[in-house]
Write an enzyme that holds these catalytic residues in place. Structure first.
Site, PDB file in Angstrom:
ATOM      1  N   GLU A 178       0.868  -1.188   0.000  1.00  0.00           N
ATOM      2  CA  GLU A 178       0.000   0.000   0.000  1.00  0.00           C
ATOM      3  C   GLU A 178       0.900   1.232   0.000  1.00  0.00           C
ATOM      4  O   GLU A 178       1.762   1.382   0.858  1.00  0.00           O
ATOM      5  CB  GLU A 178      -0.922  -0.023   1.228  1.00  0.00           C
ATOM      6  N   ASP A 217       5.261   1.364  -2.813  1.00  0.00           N
ATOM      7  CA  ASP A 217       4.642   1.389  -4.133  1.00  0.00           C
ATOM      8  C   ASP A 217       4.828   0.000  -4.736  1.00  0.00           C
ATOM      9  O   ASP A 217       5.946  -0.516  -4.775  1.00  0.00           O
ATOM     10  CB  ASP A 217       5.361   2.463  -4.968  1.00  0.00           C
ATOM     11  N   CYS A 260     -13.881  -0.567  -9.165  1.00  0.00           N
ATOM     12  CA  CYS A 260     -15.290  -0.288  -8.875  1.00  0.00           C
ATOM     13  C   CYS A 260     -15.711   0.881  -9.769  1.00  0.00           C
ATOM     14  O   CYS A 260     -16.355   1.811  -9.318  1.00  0.00           O
ATOM     15  CB  CYS A 260     -15.538  -0.046  -7.390  1.00  0.00           C
TER      16      CYS A 260
HETATM   17  C1  LIG Z   1      -9.375   0.726  -4.500  1.00  0.00           C
HETATM   18  S1  LIG Z   1      -8.278   0.867  -3.208  1.00  0.00           S
HETATM   19  C2  LIG Z   1      -7.969  -0.796  -2.778  1.00  0.00           C
HETATM   20  C3  LIG Z   1      -9.049  -1.442  -1.948  1.00  0.00           C
HETATM   21  C4  LIG Z   1      -8.603  -2.763  -1.371  1.00  0.00           C
HETATM   22  N1  LIG Z   1      -8.162  -3.673  -2.406  1.00  0.00           N
HETATM   23  C5  LIG Z   1      -9.688  -3.430  -0.541  1.00  0.00           C
HETATM   24  O1  LIG Z   1     -10.398  -4.301  -1.079  1.00  0.00           O
HETATM   25  O2  LIG Z   1      -9.837  -3.110   0.640  1.00  0.00           O
HETATM   26  C6  LIG Z   1      -6.792   1.291  -4.009  1.00  0.00           C
HETATM   27  C7  LIG Z   1      -5.599   1.449  -3.088  1.00  0.00           C
HETATM   28  O3  LIG Z   1      -4.422   1.365  -3.879  1.00  0.00           O
HETATM   29  C8  LIG Z   1      -3.450   2.236  -3.324  1.00  0.00           C
HETATM   30  N2  LIG Z   1      -2.426   2.448  -4.383  1.00  0.00           N
HETATM   31  C9  LIG Z   1      -2.522   3.213  -5.490  1.00  0.00           C
HETATM   32  N3  LIG Z   1      -1.398   3.112  -6.239  1.00  0.00           N
HETATM   33  C10 LIG Z   1      -0.588   2.228  -5.611  1.00  0.00           C
HETATM   34  C11 LIG Z   1       0.696   1.701  -5.891  1.00  0.00           C
HETATM   35  N4  LIG Z   1       1.377   2.053  -6.987  1.00  0.00           N
HETATM   36  N5  LIG Z   1       1.222   0.813  -5.023  1.00  0.00           N
HETATM   37  C12 LIG Z   1       0.535   0.439  -3.915  1.00  0.00           C
HETATM   38  N6  LIG Z   1      -0.671   0.932  -3.585  1.00  0.00           N
HETATM   39  C13 LIG Z   1      -1.244   1.811  -4.425  1.00  0.00           C
HETATM   40  C14 LIG Z   1      -4.280   3.442  -2.935  1.00  0.00           C
HETATM   41  O4  LIG Z   1      -3.596   4.232  -1.978  1.00  0.00           O
HETATM   42  C15 LIG Z   1      -5.530   2.785  -2.374  1.00  0.00           C
HETATM   43  O5  LIG Z   1      -5.396   2.560  -1.004  1.00  0.00           O
END
Ligand SMILES: C[S@@+](CC[C@H](N)C(=O)[O-])C[C@H]1O[C@@H](n2cnc3c(N)ncnc32)[C@H](O)[C@@H]1O
Length: 468
Positions: free
Chosen positions: A269, A296, A362
């Site tokens: 995350e 990341d 989503c």
């Molecule tokens: C839609 S949410 C994920 C929801 C999660 N899968 C759940 O079911 O609870 C997307 C998440 O991806 C994270 N994110 C975005 N780009 C990312 C990256 N390059 N590496 C890791 N996390 C990332 C965002 O901060 C966010 O918390």
């Protein structure tokens, strides 16, 4: 009225401030889906658009939480005539601004419940519960967290709390019949989901915040749409899995439950704040096989991702499927999101050990879904899409037909499927035997009895006893 006056006119009551009156009217329109927030505000009578927009967007964004607070309070029991939209607006203002002033009757009455509302809000409006709950008329979905309690144990507790399962004969019930059962769900009745065994379906807005099951993390409030990516995957106990965009961790904890907390799960995350929530929730939910990291996903060291066989990629998206009242997303924003999602998905497919990548959003927009899949598939011919239709019996909505692979992907139409809008595509390696020798070796290490945590990697493979 002066003392002794013979007039039998009623004294003038103090009117509700125009801002609140108009905001509660618009809130009702939003619920009835009569327009987007922006259109309704600009077409409304209150001309300080900025002020009313700010008030309404806050109240609307916290809709399910404020409804939970109000439903749990005594306000509507003792004041059954209180306008629910006005109560919602005033509560949002009271909790958001910290105070509420005015001499009109509704404000005075609501303030009598201030202490109760505040204490309920402290419970419901936490940083980890911003978006759970009822949206767009969907039922309340409750996933049984089998890391903490079995389905049977949860059902016994529910029974003790006055809930009754509506039983149906799965072999003689079609998916359409089941959707009808959901439609008619009321009172203290619930259903076991047609597709996902550990998922329970309750009437919309059912509050669970005070239930010991919720407080013990034996149940998780997770929409069906969000449960599907893990449900359609092929993960098994002992597997090596990467949840690339993990916070707040609903899918991560579902992954841990699906493999019985036995395997190697890395959850990355990027955002620190969301990572902290992820860490906290995983701990509360008993997901001990997960190594969560605030990194990341595209920059994870190869040492950490070596041997990963399954990747779940649920990246940031427009969220247009969870909030249909959201204003239309500008095309430029969709293009940017699409480009970002493509880069993440390309990175996921570049792992030489990976056999399966489940991509989900989503979002209802093709730019974030089919377009992303099309671009990525054209660059990774060693992968194909699995036809997901057979995974969910009776399912009706698939990827857009203008794409030749569309029928392999899943979509939802919220008002028909009774869950949030989502999109899922599953990439599988055409020839898994082409996976590198290193992976084969790591697979061998995963034979029963051969698990051992590597010295230089901070992960764990544990078998945790279930509490019943
Ligand atoms: C839609 S949410 C994920 C929801 C999660 N899968 C759940 O079911 O609870 C997307 C998440 O991806 C994270 N994110 C975005 N780009 C990312 C990256 N390059 N590496 C890791 N996390 C990332 C965002 O901060 C966010 O918390």
């Amino acid at each position: 009225m002066k003392e002794g006056s013979m007039s039998n006119k009623k004294p003038h009551s103090v009117p509700v401030p125009q801002l609140y009156k108009e905001a509660s009217r618009i809130l009702g329109q939003l619920e009835r889906k009569e327009g987007s927030l922006k259109t309704l505000v600009y077409g409304g009578k209150y001309k300080n658009f900025k002020k009313i927009y700010a008030l309404l967007s806050k109240a609307w964004n916290q809709k399910s939480e404020i409804q939970q607070v109000l439903a749990a309070s005594k306000l509507f029991h003792e004041q059954p005539n209180f306008n629910p939209h006005l109560a919602h607006i005033l509560t949002s203002e009271l909790l958001g601004k910290g105070s509420l002033s005015g001499n009109c009757k509704p404000i005075q009455v609501l303030l009598e419940y201030e202490e109760e509302l505040r204490s309920l809000a402290a419970h419901h409006l936490t940083d980890v519960a911003p978006n759970y709950g009822h949206r767009n008329g969907c039922p309340r979905y409750v996933r049984v967290n089998t890391l903490i309690a079995s389905l049977e144990a949860v059902q016994v507790q529910l029974w003790n709390e006055g809930w009754h399962p509506t039983n149906y004969d799965r072999d003689h019930t079609t998916y359409d019949d089941f959707l009808n059962l959901i439609e008619n769900l009321q009172g203290h009745c619930y259903l076991i989901d047609y597709h996902i065994q550990d998922l329970l379906v309750f009437p919309p807005n059912t509050p669970f915040w005070d239930s010991p099951l919720y407080q013990d993390s034996a149940i998780i409030l997770q929409d069906k749409a969000s449960c599907i990516p893990v449900f359609i995957s092929n993960i098994k106990p002992g597997a090596c899995i990467l949840d690339a965009c993990a916070a707040p961790g609903n899918k991560t904890s579902q992954i841990a439950a699906a493999i019985n907390d036995f395997g190697r799960v890395i959850a990355s995350e990027k955002s620190f704040k969301r990572y902290k929530t992820l860490e906290k929730l995983l701990q509360q939910r008993g997901a001990t096989c997960v190594f969560a990291t605030n990194q990341d996903f595209t920059k994870l060291p190869s040492k950490l991702t070596a041997g990963v066989e399954h990747i779940f990629l649920d990246p940031t998206c427009s969220s247009s499927g969870t909030d249909l009242h959201k204003d239309e997303i500008p095309h430029k924003r969709l293009q940017n999101l699409g480009a970002f999602q493509i880069s993440l998905l390309l990175h996921a497919l570049s792992h030489s050990s990976v056999k399966e990548v489940v991509y989900s959003t989503c979002s209802v927009y093709a730019e974030e879904n089919e377009e992303v899949v099309r671009t990525v598939l054209s660059q990774h011919e060693e992968f194909e899409l699995e036809d997901l239709g057979s995974k969910l019996e009776g399912w009706k909505h698939f990827g857009k037909e203008d794409y030749e692979f569309g029928k392999c992907c899943l979509r939802t139409v919220t008002h028909i499927d009774k869950c949030h809008g989502f999109f899922v595509a599953k990439f599988i390696r055409k020839n898994p035997t082409s996976i590198t020798d290193a992976v084969k070796k790591s697979k061998k290490d995963k034979e029963p009895g051969k698990h051992k945590a590597s010295d230089d990697m901070d992960y764990c493979i544990k078998k945790k006893k279930k509490k019943n």
